[in-house]
Design an enzyme around this catalytic site. Structure first.
Site, PDB file in Angstrom:
ATOM      1  N   ARG A 215       0.845  -1.197   0.000  1.00 50.66           N
ATOM      2  CA  ARG A 215       0.000   0.000   0.000  1.00 50.66           C
ATOM      3  C   ARG A 215       0.879   1.246   0.000  1.00 50.66           C
ATOM      4  O   ARG A 215       0.637   2.203  -0.729  1.00 50.66           O
ATOM      5  CB  ARG A 215      -0.932   0.006   1.219  1.00 50.66           C
ATOM      6  N   PHE A 231     -10.809  -6.093  -6.010  1.00 52.62           N
ATOM      7  CA  PHE A 231     -10.791  -6.895  -4.780  1.00 52.62           C
ATOM      8  C   PHE A 231     -10.365  -5.969  -3.635  1.00 52.62           C
ATOM      9  O   PHE A 231      -9.419  -6.244  -2.906  1.00 52.62           O
ATOM     10  CB  PHE A 231      -9.841  -8.092  -4.893  1.00 52.62           C
ATOM     11  N   ASP A 254     -15.454  -4.628  -5.065  1.00 47.18           N
ATOM     12  CA  ASP A 254     -15.408  -5.868  -4.287  1.00 47.18           C
ATOM     13  C   ASP A 254     -16.790  -6.515  -4.346  1.00 47.18           C
ATOM     14  O   ASP A 254     -17.805  -5.822  -4.477  1.00 47.18           O
ATOM     15  CB  ASP A 254     -15.010  -5.603  -2.831  1.00 47.18           C
ATOM     16  N   ASP A 304      -5.755  -7.691  -6.405  1.00 44.79           N
ATOM     17  CA  ASP A 304      -5.365  -8.423  -5.181  1.00 44.79           C
ATOM     18  C   ASP A 304      -6.442  -9.451  -4.851  1.00 44.79           C
ATOM     19  O   ASP A 304      -7.178  -9.310  -3.865  1.00 44.79           O
ATOM     20  CB  ASP A 304      -5.175  -7.419  -4.023  1.00 44.79           C
ATOM     21  N   CYS A 344      -1.991 -14.674  -3.456  1.00 49.56           N
ATOM     22  CA  CYS A 344      -1.791 -15.172  -2.086  1.00 49.56           C
ATOM     23  C   CYS A 344      -2.046 -16.673  -2.021  1.00 49.56           C
ATOM     24  O   CYS A 344      -2.361 -17.211  -0.970  1.00 49.56           O
ATOM     25  CB  CYS A 344      -2.649 -14.397  -1.091  1.00 49.56           C
TER      26      CYS A 344
HETATM   27  N1  SAH Z   1      -6.796  -5.676  -1.244  1.00 46.24           N
HETATM   28  C1  SAH Z   1      -7.515  -5.881  -0.018  1.00 46.24           C
HETATM   29  C2  SAH Z   1      -7.615  -7.342   0.371  1.00 46.24           C
HETATM   30  C3  SAH Z   1      -8.271  -8.230  -0.653  1.00 46.24           C
HETATM   31  S1  SAH Z   1      -8.807  -9.750  -0.042  1.00 46.24           S
HETATM   32  C4  SAH Z   1      -6.887  -5.047   1.086  1.00 46.24           C
HETATM   33  O1  SAH Z   1      -5.853  -4.400   0.846  1.00 46.24           O
HETATM   34  O2  SAH Z   1      -7.427  -5.009   2.182  1.00 46.24           O
HETATM   35  C5  SAH Z   1      -9.782 -10.340  -1.334  1.00 46.24           C
HETATM   36  C6  SAH Z   1     -11.106  -9.646  -1.518  1.00 46.24           C
HETATM   37  O3  SAH Z   1     -11.688 -10.164  -2.726  1.00 46.24           O
HETATM   38  C7  SAH Z   1     -12.154  -9.868  -0.445  1.00 46.24           C
HETATM   39  O4  SAH Z   1     -12.572  -8.618   0.026  1.00 46.24           O
HETATM   40  C8  SAH Z   1     -13.336 -10.574  -1.150  1.00 46.24           C
HETATM   41  O5  SAH Z   1     -14.598 -10.096  -0.720  1.00 46.24           O
HETATM   42  C9  SAH Z   1     -13.103 -10.174  -2.582  1.00 46.24           C
HETATM   43  N2  SAH Z   1     -13.596 -11.076  -3.645  1.00 46.24           N
HETATM   44  C10 SAH Z   1     -13.508 -12.423  -3.719  1.00 46.24           C
HETATM   45  N3  SAH Z   1     -13.947 -12.852  -4.919  1.00 46.24           N
HETATM   46  C11 SAH Z   1     -14.320 -11.746  -5.624  1.00 46.24           C
HETATM   47  C12 SAH Z   1     -14.835 -11.535  -6.946  1.00 46.24           C
HETATM   48  N4  SAH Z   1     -15.035 -12.556  -7.782  1.00 46.24           N
HETATM   49  N5  SAH Z   1     -15.090 -10.277  -7.332  1.00 46.24           N
HETATM   50  C13 SAH Z   1     -14.872  -9.229  -6.487  1.00 46.24           C
HETATM   51  N6  SAH Z   1     -14.376  -9.378  -5.255  1.00 46.24           N
HETATM   52  C14 SAH Z   1     -14.096 -10.615  -4.816  1.00 46.24           C
END
Ligand code: SAH
Length: 400
Positions: A215, A231, A254, A304, A344
């Protein structure tokens, strides 16, 4: 002399080599026979085929990893003092953080901090703990006591609701207060940016602390830019970009509506005008296809995603998904734009991630420069003999 006598189990010949290198796992096939007199989660001594003490750990007959090592020192008992020493050392490592700037971080990173099966995240004066194994579960009362003594925390919340507990033969539990008092939420700072953490209901322990350094690294690419954060969860990357001078104009996407609601509130908490930004509840794959068909273009795209592969068997499918995602991400990136893409999935390596970006670029006939690559932050230490426990890979690229 160790004060406690532990039951023992012997390794097959030559199976002590990786343990002597410091590795903390013993697979069931390496034991001569399943130990007797040890219940799941019980502590035992591991001996070489010639009967020499090698290490002390805890056992589980239900899992491929039969033993997780706690100490290589015959003199070291597995008791409150042992836990206090390990926690004390973990606390000392986190002194790298200036609490005025950053008071949310991983305090105990399982094997990486010598405490397999235990994850503890610190959010200001509250600890959120996850117990992943039967062995750590047996130590639970001592772990809680040791954590309170070594950290001076106001309270500890246990989030034992991860599905991985089932494999260990453990119950999935509702979040519970294990010690002290735990409020509904707390406010924390990360690199000076404010967040509130809903550790009762949020994903994992409430926040993705493993992206802190990425970040921060993203900031410099986003001044005055149009940023798409895919995401986004509660908007970690988004807020950093929006707080820039001149501010970025950020779209956060998201699939979770509560996460997007939280992102909006976190923007407000940081004094940002939410009407200058977009908050979208959608499937990222659908969103990117739609954005591309509308001819939308961004200066910076962040990808992400959650782990696409949770096991070796899911790897091939996952690699395809990363490729598709990276292609979709590049399609909405202006020439010369910055792509931050992450994986991840433990079974997907840095080379796989680089390969996925490279293939996506070839297909789109775009050239890519690798600018920066990252793993976890310092609060997610990795045991040097266990590189396979490093799950997060993130790369910054410029895409022409
Ligand atoms: N980048 C974020 C963490 C991401 S974790 C941070 O810095 O805090 C992954 C995220 O992907 C979760 O919030 C989950 O709700 C979302 N997610 C999972 N599958 C998804 C999809 N198909 N489309 C959109 N979001 C998704």
């Amino acid at each position: 002399m160790s004060a406690i006598h532990y039951p023992g189990a012997s390794l097959k010949p030559h199976r002590d080599e990786s343990l002597l290198n410091g590795h903390l796992w013993i697979f069931s096939g390496a034991l001569q026979q399943p130990p007797r007199w040890v219940e799941n989660g019980g502590v035992l001594d591991i001996k070489s085929a010639t009967g020499k003490f090698v290490a002390r750990g805890y056992y589980n007959a239900n899992t491929d990893i039969a033993v997780r090592i706690l100490t290589h020192d015959f003199e070291e008992d597995i008791d409150l003092e042992f836990l206090r020493r390990r926690i004390h050392s973990a606390v000392a490592l986190r002194e790298v953080f200036d609490p005025e700037q950053t008071n949310a971080y991983r305090l105990i990173n399982s094997e990486g901090d010598g405490l397999p099966g235990l994850v503890v995240d610190r959010y200001a004066d509250i600890l959120v703990a996850q117990i992943h194994t039967a062995g750590m579960e047996q130590l639970r009362p001592l772990v809680i006591e040791a954590l309170m003594q070594e950290t001076g925390a106001r309270g500890i919340l246990l989030r034992n609701d991860g599905q991985s507990r089932r494999r260990e033969g453990l119950q999935i539990e509702e979040p519970t207060i294990a010690a002290g008092e735990v409020p509904e939420q707390v406010q924390v700072r990360e690199n000076g940016v404010s967040f509130f953490i809903d550790f009762w209901q949020g994903q994992k322990t409430g926040f993705f602390l493993d992206q802190r350094d990425k970040r921060e690294a993203l900031r410099k690419y986003t001044r005055g830019k149009r940023v798409l954060n895919c995401f986004s969860y509660t908007g970690g990357f988004s807020v950093y970009a929006a707080l820039n001078k001149p501010p970025a104009q950020v779209t956060s996407v998201d699939i979770s509506a509560p996460a997007i609601d939280a992102a909006r509130q976190i923007f407000e908490m940081n004094g940002l005008d939410t009407s200058a930004h977009q908050f979208v509840v959608a499937d990222v794959f659908d969103y990117l296809e739609e954005a591309h068909s509308q001819g939308e273009l961004f200066d910076v795209v962040v990808l992400d995603p959650p782990a696409f592969a949770k096991s070796q068997g899911a790897r091939t499918q996952a690699l395809k998904a990363y490729r598709r995602l990276n292609m979709l991400g590049m399609q909405v990136l202006k020439p010369g734009g910055i792509l931050l893409t992450c994986s991840c999935s433990g079974v997907v390596g840095m080379d796989d991630l680089l390969g996925s970006v490279s293939l996506s670029a070839q297909r789109l006939q775009r050239s890519v420069q690798l600018l920066e690559s990252y793993t976890h932050g310092v609060d997610h230490p990795i045991h040097i003999a266990m590189p396979e426990t490093a799950y997060l890979k993130s790369i910054f690229c410029r895409v022409q």
